[in-house]
Design a protein around this motif. Structure first.
Motif, short mmCIF file in Angstrom:
data_model
loop_
_atom_site.label_atom_id
_atom_site.label_comp_id
_atom_site.label_asym_id
_atom_site.label_seq_id
_atom_site.Cartn_x
_atom_site.Cartn_y
_atom_site.Cartn_z
N TYR A 4 -37.38 70.91 27.23
CA TYR A 4 -37.18 71.84 28.34
C TYR A 4 -36.38 71.12 29.41
O TYR A 4 -36.69 69.99 29.76
CB TYR A 4 -38.53 72.31 28.88
CG TYR A 4 -39.45 72.74 27.77
CD1 TYR A 4 -39.43 74.03 27.28
CD2 TYR A 4 -40.31 71.81 27.17
CE1 TYR A 4 -40.24 74.40 26.22
CE2 TYR A 4 -41.13 72.17 26.12
CZ TYR A 4 -41.09 73.47 25.64
OH TYR A 4 -41.90 73.83 24.59
N TRP A 41 -34.85 74.78 25.71
CA TRP A 41 -34.75 75.76 26.79
C TRP A 41 -34.10 75.14 28.01
O TRP A 41 -34.32 73.96 28.30
CB TRP A 41 -36.14 76.27 27.16
CG TRP A 41 -36.73 77.17 26.14
CD1 TRP A 41 -37.52 76.82 25.08
CD2 TRP A 41 -36.56 78.59 26.06
NE1 TRP A 41 -37.86 77.94 24.35
CE2 TRP A 41 -37.29 79.03 24.94
CE3 TRP A 41 -35.88 79.52 26.84
CZ2 TRP A 41 -37.34 80.38 24.58
CZ3 TRP A 41 -35.94 80.85 26.48
CH2 TRP A 41 -36.67 81.27 25.36
N LYS A 123 -43.43 71.07 29.32
CA LYS A 123 -43.63 72.43 28.80
C LYS A 123 -44.39 73.30 29.80
O LYS A 123 -44.04 74.46 30.02
CB LYS A 123 -44.37 72.36 27.47
CG LYS A 123 -44.66 73.71 26.86
CD LYS A 123 -45.39 73.55 25.54
CE LYS A 123 -45.74 74.87 24.91
NZ LYS A 123 -46.43 74.71 23.62
N ASP A 124 -45.44 72.75 30.42
CA ASP A 124 -46.24 73.56 31.34
C ASP A 124 -45.43 74.03 32.54
O ASP A 124 -45.55 75.19 32.95
CB ASP A 124 -47.47 72.77 31.81
CG ASP A 124 -48.49 72.57 30.70
OD1 ASP A 124 -48.49 73.35 29.73
OD2 ASP A 124 -49.28 71.61 30.80
N LEU A 127 -43.07 76.77 31.34
CA LEU A 127 -43.75 78.04 31.10
C LEU A 127 -44.09 78.75 32.41
O LEU A 127 -44.00 79.98 32.51
CB LEU A 127 -45.01 77.83 30.26
CG LEU A 127 -44.76 77.46 28.80
CD1 LEU A 127 -46.06 77.12 28.10
CD2 LEU A 127 -44.02 78.57 28.07
N ALA A 130 -40.78 80.18 33.53
CA ALA A 130 -40.42 81.29 32.65
C ALA A 130 -41.22 82.54 33.01
O ALA A 130 -40.68 83.65 33.05
CB ALA A 130 -40.65 80.91 31.19
N GLU A 131 -42.49 82.37 33.27
CA GLU A 131 -43.34 83.51 33.65
C GLU A 131 -42.86 84.12 34.97
O GLU A 131 -42.72 85.34 35.09
CB GLU A 131 -44.80 83.07 33.77
CG GLU A 131 -45.72 84.19 34.14
CD GLU A 131 -47.18 83.76 34.24
OE1 GLU A 131 -47.99 84.58 34.69
OE2 GLU A 131 -47.50 82.61 33.88
N LYS A 138 -43.78 84.88 23.81
CA LYS A 138 -45.01 84.33 23.25
C LYS A 138 -44.52 83.01 22.69
O LYS A 138 -43.76 82.98 21.73
CB LYS A 138 -45.55 85.22 22.14
CG LYS A 138 -46.01 86.55 22.67
CD LYS A 138 -46.84 87.23 21.60
CE LYS A 138 -47.13 88.63 21.96
NZ LYS A 138 -48.21 88.87 22.81
N TYR A 139 -44.87 81.95 23.36
CA TYR A 139 -44.24 80.66 23.06
C TYR A 139 -44.92 79.95 21.90
O TYR A 139 -46.12 79.87 21.85
CB TYR A 139 -44.24 79.76 24.29
CG TYR A 139 -43.40 78.60 24.03
CD1 TYR A 139 -42.03 78.70 24.10
CD2 TYR A 139 -43.96 77.43 23.56
CE1 TYR A 139 -41.23 77.64 23.76
CE2 TYR A 139 -43.16 76.38 23.23
CZ TYR A 139 -41.80 76.50 23.32
OH TYR A 139 -41.02 75.45 22.98
N SER A 141 -44.27 76.15 19.81
CA SER A 141 -43.42 74.96 19.77
C SER A 141 -42.98 74.62 18.38
O SER A 141 -43.54 74.88 17.43
CB SER A 141 -44.07 73.74 20.32
OG SER A 141 -45.26 73.82 20.90
#
Length: 141
Positions: A4, A41, A123-124, A127, A130-131, A138-139, A141
Motif C-alpha cells: 500500500y 494500492w 494495510k490498516d 483500509l 479507503a473506507e 471486501k479486501y 490479501s
C-alpha cells in the motif's frame, strides 16, 4: 504480497492521472513506479491545487490499484519525458481532508514521509483511508 502506497502530487496532476489511468510520481522518476507491483494500492495526497501555486488542497484525492508491471516513458514535450505506470482508479472516490486523519496515531508515523513523494503505508491505515474515500471493497490479501 500486496503493498500500500501514498503518492504526493498536486490535485491537477492527480486528476490528469486519474483521467488517463496512470501514475506519475516524483516529477516523472522511474524508481518509485518500479517499487509498485500489480495488485498494489495507491492513494494520492495533494498538498496543493496546482504545482507552483500557493493554493492549498491538503486532501487525499484519489485511490487506485496498480494494473501492470510495465513502467514506460511518455513524452509530454520534446524535453520532458516522465515515466508512468498504469493504475485503475476508483472513479467515485471522495476526497478526504488531511484534518480528518491528522490526529490519528497512524498518520503521525507517516506525515514526515510526505516530503519523499512516495512511500509505503500499512494495510490498516490504507483500509481506513479507503473506507473514508468510499471505496467499496471486501479486501483480501
Amino acid at each position: 504480497m500486496t503493498k500500500y502506497w501514498i503518492g504526493v502530487a498536486s490535485l491537477n496532476h492527480v486528476m490528469g492521472g486519474v483521467e488517463g489511468g496512470f501514475s506519475q510520481l516524483c516529477h516523472g522518476k522511474e524508481a518509485p513506479l518500479k517499487r509498485m507491483q500489480p495488485g498494489d494500492w495507491l492513494v494520492y495526497y495533494s498538498p496543493k491545487q496546482e504545482l507552483g501555486s500557493d493554493e492549498k488542497c491538503q486532501r487525499f484525492t484519489a485511490i487506485g490499484r496498480v494494473k501492470g508491471a510495465d513502467v514506460y516513458p511518455f513524452a509530454m514535450t520534446e524535453t520532458f519525458v516522465p515515466y508512468r505506470k498504469d493504475v485503475d482508479f476508483f472513479p467515485g472516490a471522495k476526497q478526504v481532508s488531511l484534518s480528518a486523519v491528522s490526529q490519528l496515531e497512524a498518520w503521525q508515523k507517516y506525515r514526515s514521509s510526505l516530503r519523499y513523494g512516495h512511500f509505503e503505508i500499512d494495510k490498516d491505515f490504507f483500509l481506513m483511508l479507503a473506507e473514508q474515500m468510499g471505496l467499496p471493497m471486501k479486501y483480501e490479501s
